[in-house]
Design a protein around this motif. Structure first.
Motif, PDB file in Angstrom:
ATOM      1  N   GLN A  57       0.875  -1.167   0.000  1.00 35.03           N
ATOM      2  CA  GLN A  57       0.000   0.000   0.000  1.00 35.03           C
ATOM      3  C   GLN A  57       0.916   1.222   0.000  1.00 35.03           C
ATOM      4  O   GLN A  57       2.074   1.156   0.441  1.00 35.03           O
ATOM      5  CB  GLN A  57      -0.894   0.011   1.237  1.00 35.03           C
ATOM      6  N   ARG A  58       0.431   2.355  -0.489  1.00 31.18           N
ATOM      7  CA  ARG A  58       1.263   3.567  -0.511  1.00 31.18           C
ATOM      8  C   ARG A  58       1.576   3.956   0.931  1.00 31.18           C
ATOM      9  O   ARG A  58       0.682   4.053   1.774  1.00 31.18           O
ATOM     10  CB  ARG A  58       0.536   4.693  -1.258  1.00 31.18           C
ATOM     11  N   GLU A  80       2.815  10.935  -3.901  1.00 30.06           N
ATOM     12  CA  GLU A  80       1.841  11.961  -3.515  1.00 30.06           C
ATOM     13  C   GLU A  80       1.280  12.737  -4.700  1.00 30.06           C
ATOM     14  O   GLU A  80       0.097  13.015  -4.759  1.00 30.06           O
ATOM     15  CB  GLU A  80       2.491  12.976  -2.559  1.00 30.06           C
ATOM     16  N   HIS A  81       2.145  13.119  -5.635  1.00 30.62           N
ATOM     17  CA  HIS A  81       1.732  14.046  -6.685  1.00 30.62           C
ATOM     18  C   HIS A  81       1.690  13.421  -8.071  1.00 30.62           C
ATOM     19  O   HIS A  81       1.811  14.135  -9.061  1.00 30.62           O
ATOM     20  CB  HIS A  81       2.641  15.276  -6.678  1.00 30.62           C
ATOM     21  N   GLY A  82       1.543  12.109  -8.143  1.00 30.63           N
ATOM     22  CA  GLY A  82       1.420  11.505  -9.455  1.00 30.63           C
ATOM     23  C   GLY A  82       2.174  10.203  -9.602  1.00 30.63           C
ATOM     24  O   GLY A  82       2.604   9.594  -8.625  1.00 30.63           O
ATOM     25  N   GLU A  83       2.323   9.820 -10.858  1.00 34.31           N
ATOM     26  CA  GLU A  83       2.923   8.537 -11.189  1.00 34.31           C
ATOM     27  C   GLU A  83       4.083   8.731 -12.160  1.00 34.31           C
ATOM     28  O   GLU A  83       4.047   9.626 -13.002  1.00 34.31           O
ATOM     29  CB  GLU A  83       1.878   7.612 -11.809  1.00 34.31           C
ATOM     30  N   ILE A 100       6.728  11.180   2.139  1.00 33.87           N
ATOM     31  CA  ILE A 100       6.367  10.917   0.745  1.00 33.87           C
ATOM     32  C   ILE A 100       5.864   9.482   0.623  1.00 33.87           C
ATOM     33  O   ILE A 100       6.646   8.530   0.573  1.00 33.87           O
ATOM     34  CB  ILE A 100       7.563  11.145  -0.203  1.00 33.87           C
ATOM     35  N   GLY A 101       4.543   9.330   0.607  1.00 37.77           N
ATOM     36  CA  GLY A 101       3.952   8.016   0.443  1.00 37.77           C
ATOM     37  C   GLY A 101       4.236   7.485  -0.945  1.00 37.77           C
ATOM     38  O   GLY A 101       4.136   8.220  -1.931  1.00 37.77           O
ATOM     39  N   HIS A 102       4.582   6.212  -1.031  1.00 37.20           N
ATOM     40  CA  HIS A 102       4.962   5.629  -2.313  1.00 37.20           C
ATOM     41  C   HIS A 102       4.629   4.142  -2.359  1.00 37.20           C
ATOM     42  O   HIS A 102       4.541   3.482  -1.323  1.00 37.20           O
ATOM     43  CB  HIS A 102       6.476   5.817  -2.546  1.00 37.20           C
ATOM     44  N   CYS A 103       4.437   3.646  -3.562  1.00 38.02           N
ATOM     45  CA  CYS A 103       4.329   2.213  -3.820  1.00 38.02           C
ATOM     46  C   CYS A 103       4.641   1.993  -5.289  1.00 38.02           C
ATOM     47  O   CYS A 103       4.697   2.940  -6.080  1.00 38.02           O
ATOM     48  CB  CYS A 103       2.960   1.649  -3.452  1.00 38.02           C
ATOM     49  N   VAL A 127       3.360   4.877   7.956  1.00 43.23           N
ATOM     50  CA  VAL A 127       2.113   5.605   7.725  1.00 43.23           C
ATOM     51  C   VAL A 127       1.625   5.257   6.322  1.00 43.23           C
ATOM     52  O   VAL A 127       2.375   5.390   5.354  1.00 43.23           O
ATOM     53  CB  VAL A 127       2.326   7.123   7.872  1.00 43.23           C
ATOM     54  N   TYR A 128       0.378   4.813   6.218  1.00 38.00           N
ATOM     55  CA  TYR A 128      -0.224   4.452   4.937  1.00 38.00           C
ATOM     56  C   TYR A 128      -1.074   5.625   4.472  1.00 38.00           C
ATOM     57  O   TYR A 128      -2.075   5.961   5.091  1.00 38.00           O
ATOM     58  CB  TYR A 128      -1.014   3.146   5.071  1.00 38.00           C
ATOM     59  N   SER A 129      -0.647   6.228   3.390  1.00 38.69           N
ATOM     60  CA  SER A 129      -1.167   7.521   2.953  1.00 38.69           C
ATOM     61  C   SER A 129      -2.624   7.506   2.524  1.00 38.69           C
ATOM     62  O   SER A 129      -3.329   8.497   2.720  1.00 38.69           O
ATOM     63  CB  SER A 129      -0.320   8.034   1.780  1.00 38.69           C
ATOM     64  N   ASP A 130      -3.087   6.428   1.897  1.00 34.07           N
ATOM     65  CA  ASP A 130      -4.411   6.425   1.273  1.00 34.07           C
ATOM     66  C   ASP A 130      -5.481   5.680   2.068  1.00 34.07           C
ATOM     67  O   ASP A 130      -6.641   5.682   1.668  1.00 34.07           O
ATOM     68  CB  ASP A 130      -4.327   5.778  -0.124  1.00 34.07           C
ATOM     69  N   ILE A 131      -5.083   5.019   3.135  1.00 31.98           N
ATOM     70  CA  ILE A 131      -6.031   4.163   3.856  1.00 31.98           C
ATOM     71  C   ILE A 131      -5.938   4.431   5.359  1.00 31.98           C
ATOM     72  O   ILE A 131      -4.979   5.038   5.834  1.00 31.98           O
ATOM     73  CB  ILE A 131      -5.773   2.665   3.555  1.00 31.98           C
TER      74      ILE A 131
END
Length: 157
Positions: A57-58, A80-83, A100-103, A127-131
Motif C-alpha cells: 500500500q502507498r 503523492e503528486h502523481g505517477e 512521501i507516500g509511495h508504492c 504511515v499508509y497515505s491512502d487508507i
C-alpha cells in the motif's frame, strides 16, 4: 564475503496487511538476499511483481530509508503528486520521515523485477497515505492500527 546462491533462496510471499488491504499485494515475491548473508543493519531483497501486483500500500517510514533499482520489466511509481514509469536501470529512494507516500505497481502483462534496500530499524512507524492504517513496530513485533489507534483484527487467511 560469501557468494549468495540466489537460486536456492526461498521465495517469500508473506503479506501481513489486514483485510482487505492485502489483496493488491498478492503476487509479490521476494528473495531476502540480505538475510542470506546475515545482514543486520539493512535489508536487501530481490523482488518480483507479477502482472497487476502492487509492492505495498502507498506508505512512508518514520525511521527507515528505502531505495529501489529496477532490473527487469516496467513498474509505475505512485507517489503523492502523481505517477512515474520506471524501467530497467531506473532507481528511486525515500529518506526516513520524508512523508512521501509511495508504492510500485506492475500494470503490464510481464513480471517486473527490482532490488529493494532499506534500513532495518527495530522501532518504526509506517504511515499508509491512502487508507486508515498505520504500522507500529517495536522490539516485541508490529501492530496494524487504525488512525484512531484501534487495532485491526488478525487476518484469517
Amino acid at each position: 564475503m560469501p557468494k549468495i546462491d540466489i537460486a536456492n533462496i526461498p521465495v517469500d510471499t508473506i503479506n501481513m496487511y489486514p483485510d482487505p488491504f492485502h489483496q493488491p499485494i498478492k503476487g509479490r515475491e521476494r528473495k531476502r538476499l540480505g538475510n542470506a548473508v546475515g545482514l543486520s543493519q539493512f535489508g536487501v531483497n530481490l523482488t518480483t511483481l507479477k502482472p497487476g501486483t502492487w509492492s505495498s500500500q502507498r506508505h512512508w517510514h518514520r525511521n527507515e530509508d528505502e531505495f529501489i533499482y529496477v532490473l527487469q520489466g516496467e513498474i509505475v511509481l505512485r507517489e503523492e503528486h502523481g505517477e512515474t514509469v520506471l524501467k530497467p536501470g531506473d532507481a528511486a529512494g525515500w529518506k526516513a520521515n520524508s512523508g512521501i507516500g509511495h508504492c510500485l505497481i506492475n500494470r503490464t502483462n510481464k513480471d517486473a523485477v527490482y532490488i529493494e534496500v532499506g534500513t532495518r530499524s527495530t522501532i518504526d512507524t509506517v504511515v499508509y497515505s491512502d487508507i486508515d492504517m498505520r504500522l507500529e513496530r517495536d522490539k516485541t513485533g508490529g501492530r496494524y492500527l487504525r488512525k484512531t489507534s484501534e487495532p485491526y483484527p488478525p487476518r484469517k487467511a
